[in-house]
Design an enzyme around this catalytic site. Structure first.
Site, PDB file in Angstrom:
ATOM      1  CG  LEU A 131     -66.555 -23.748 -14.068  1.00 42.82           C
ATOM      2  CD1 LEU A 131     -67.662 -24.205 -13.112  1.00 42.82           C
ATOM      3  CD2 LEU A 131     -65.228 -24.419 -13.699  1.00 42.82           C
ATOM      4  N   PRO A 134     -68.963 -14.508 -17.876  1.00 46.73           N
ATOM      5  CG  PRO A 134     -70.321 -13.380 -19.424  1.00 46.73           C
ATOM      6  CD  PRO A 134     -70.283 -14.592 -18.544  1.00 46.73           C
ATOM      7  CB  ALA A 136     -68.341 -16.260 -12.418  1.00 45.92           C
ATOM      8  CB  ILE A 163     -67.938 -22.422 -23.799  1.00 48.24           C
ATOM      9  CG1 ILE A 163     -68.502 -21.698 -22.575  1.00 48.24           C
ATOM     10  CG2 ILE A 163     -68.235 -23.909 -23.763  1.00 48.24           C
ATOM     11  CD1 ILE A 163     -67.844 -22.070 -21.259  1.00 48.24           C
ATOM     12  NE  ARG A 273     -29.480 -18.611 -40.847  1.00 52.21           N
ATOM     13  CZ  ARG A 273     -29.433 -17.765 -41.870  1.00 52.21           C
ATOM     14  NH1 ARG A 273     -29.498 -18.240 -43.106  1.00 52.21           N
ATOM     15  NH2 ARG A 273     -29.347 -16.474 -41.659  1.00 52.21           N
ATOM     16  N   GLY A 344     -34.353 -16.810 -35.270  1.00 49.99           N
ATOM     17  CA  GLY A 344     -34.036 -15.439 -35.661  1.00 49.99           C
ATOM     18  C   GLY A 344     -35.166 -14.799 -36.450  1.00 49.99           C
ATOM     19  CD  GLU A 368     -58.953 -26.756 -17.676  1.00 50.52           C
ATOM     20  OE1 GLU A 368     -59.390 -26.728 -16.518  1.00 50.52           O
ATOM     21  OE2 GLU A 368     -59.520 -27.348 -18.605  1.00 50.52           O
ATOM     22  CB  THR A 370     -54.685 -17.299 -13.860  1.00 54.58           C
ATOM     23  OG1 THR A 370     -54.842 -17.101 -12.442  1.00 54.58           O
ATOM     24  CG2 THR A 370     -55.917 -16.741 -14.586  1.00 54.58           C
TER      25      THR A 370
END
Length: 384
Positions: A131, A134, A136, A163, A273, A344, A368, A370
């Site tokens: 879909l 570069p 679009a 892709i 820890r 840490g 999917e 932004t």
């Protein structure tokens, strides 16, 4: 610690149990080594996808009559989450593959479904979703890849970017322009991987998800039979947006699983820890941090399950899908970052997967759609 689940059916619980078994026996033992190897040279988990396919986990939400499992999205997404808790690259791949089959399931003719879905849903084939371009990305209507009708075929020329599975997929669900009528001039095609003129760029060197191979896909006069056009000419925009609603739920579920994996690691470390003679998790400052992480994961899971249940009931869920994608991916970014903090200095090393989780989380806020686009979608729904 496995997430507590209330599955809608006994079959759904069986699928979760199967997924957890595959995660423990197949995915977790190899994920760290595979991701490190893929960071310096291309490595694609073909055998892992084959294992998932043979187990039926690549076809869960699709119709049984065409080889799917006919499972509700509520079940499918929880399977995706379980996979993501073990190996995020693979979970993204499961979501992408489901997205590639969706147009045929939802918009294909009976003949197209009979011809294409058995391969797509059997696990024998893996798909790629072409879909973005570069220039679009979020602006789908500005795509320039063009499909020109010539007799009983279309000839496709152009480039697709970012892709997943490019160069490894068996087919490419592709959106191309068939007229100059903006968003109403797009159409959808299923392009076989062996089509002449189809080629691929160099794999992108990414921050994370190294086993999710991403490349440009080039269409140099690729000829595709007209019966591989899905839906009508000009229906591509509607197909793409419909598919993206479902795809956003897949990413929301995967992001939740990634956050769960980070939380599990942080909690385990905090119990083992010791400082000042006590487990560090006993200190209030750290226990509150873990509590906030748990609340974020639980909230993310609730948002995607709510959207999934609306979808399963046949009700509108576009706004809820955007909410789920926004909440779950922001949660993944916060929880994975906090996991590094809990560990840490150890969290900043590659001795533990916390740093990988954090790197993998970032892209979930980008692909999917932004999270800025999600806010636009949500805002428009609220103001209607």
């Amino acid at each position: 610690m496995a997430a507590t689940r209330l599955m809608p059916t006994e079959e759904g619980q069986d699928l979760i149990d199967l997924t957890r078994e595959i995660c423990d026996k197949t995915l977790r033992p190899q994920v760290d080594e595979a991701e490190r190897a893929a960071a310096t040279g291309e490595q694609f988990p073909t055998e892992v996808f084959r294992t998932l396919g043979e187990a039926g986990l690549l076809s869960l939400p699709h119709p049984e009559e065409h080889g799917g499992y006919g499972q509700p999205y509520e079940v499918y997404l929880q399977v995706v989450e379980e996979v993501a808790s073990a190996w995020m690259s693979v979970a993204v791949g499961v979501s992408v593959h489901s997205l590639t089959a969706y147009p045929v399931t939802a918009f294909g003719t009976a003949e197209q479904q009979a011809a294409l879905l058995p391969g797509m849903l059997s696990g024998a084939q893996l798909g790629a979703y072409c879909l973005s371009e570069p220039l679009a990305g979020s602006d789908i209507a500005s795509m320039t890849t063009r499909a020109t009708r010539e007799g009983d075929s279309y000839v496709i020329r152009g480039r697709k970017a970012w892709i997943s599975h490019a160069g490894h997929a068996d087919y490419y669900t592709t959106f191309a322009r068939t007229s100059d009528d903006g968003g109403r001039g797009l159409s959808c095609f299923v392009v076989p991987a062996d089509a002449e003129g189809l080629s691929f760029g160099t794999p992108e060197k990414k921050m994370g998800l190294h086993c999710d191979t991403v490349r440009e896909v080039m269409f140099d006069d690729v000829r595709v039979a007209a019966d591989r056009r899905i839906g009508d000419e000009g229906q591509g925009m509607a197909i793409a947006l419909s598919a993206l609603d479902a795809g956003r739920l897949g990413i929301a579920a995967a992001s939740t699983g990634l956050a769960q994996g980070a939380l599990d690691l942080a909690a385990s470390y905090a119990k083992e820890r010791k400082q000042f003679g006590r487990a560090i998790g006993e200190f209030q400052g750290l226990s509150f941090l873990l509590a906030d992480m748990e609340a974020a994961v639980t909230s993310a899971r609730a948002t995607y399950l709510h959207a999934a249940r609306l979808k399963d009931a046949g009700r509108a869920f576009s706004k809820e899908a955007a909410v789920a994608k926004l909440v779950a991916t922001d949660a993944a970014m916060k929880v994975t970052t906090d996991a590094v903090q809990v560990l840490g200095g150890a969290g900043y090393t590659q001795d533990f997967p916390a740093e990988r989780f954090m790197r993998e989380a970032k892209v979930t806020q980008i692909f999917e759609g932004t999270n800025q686009i999600q806010r636009l979608v949500i805002g428009r729904h609220v103001l209607r």
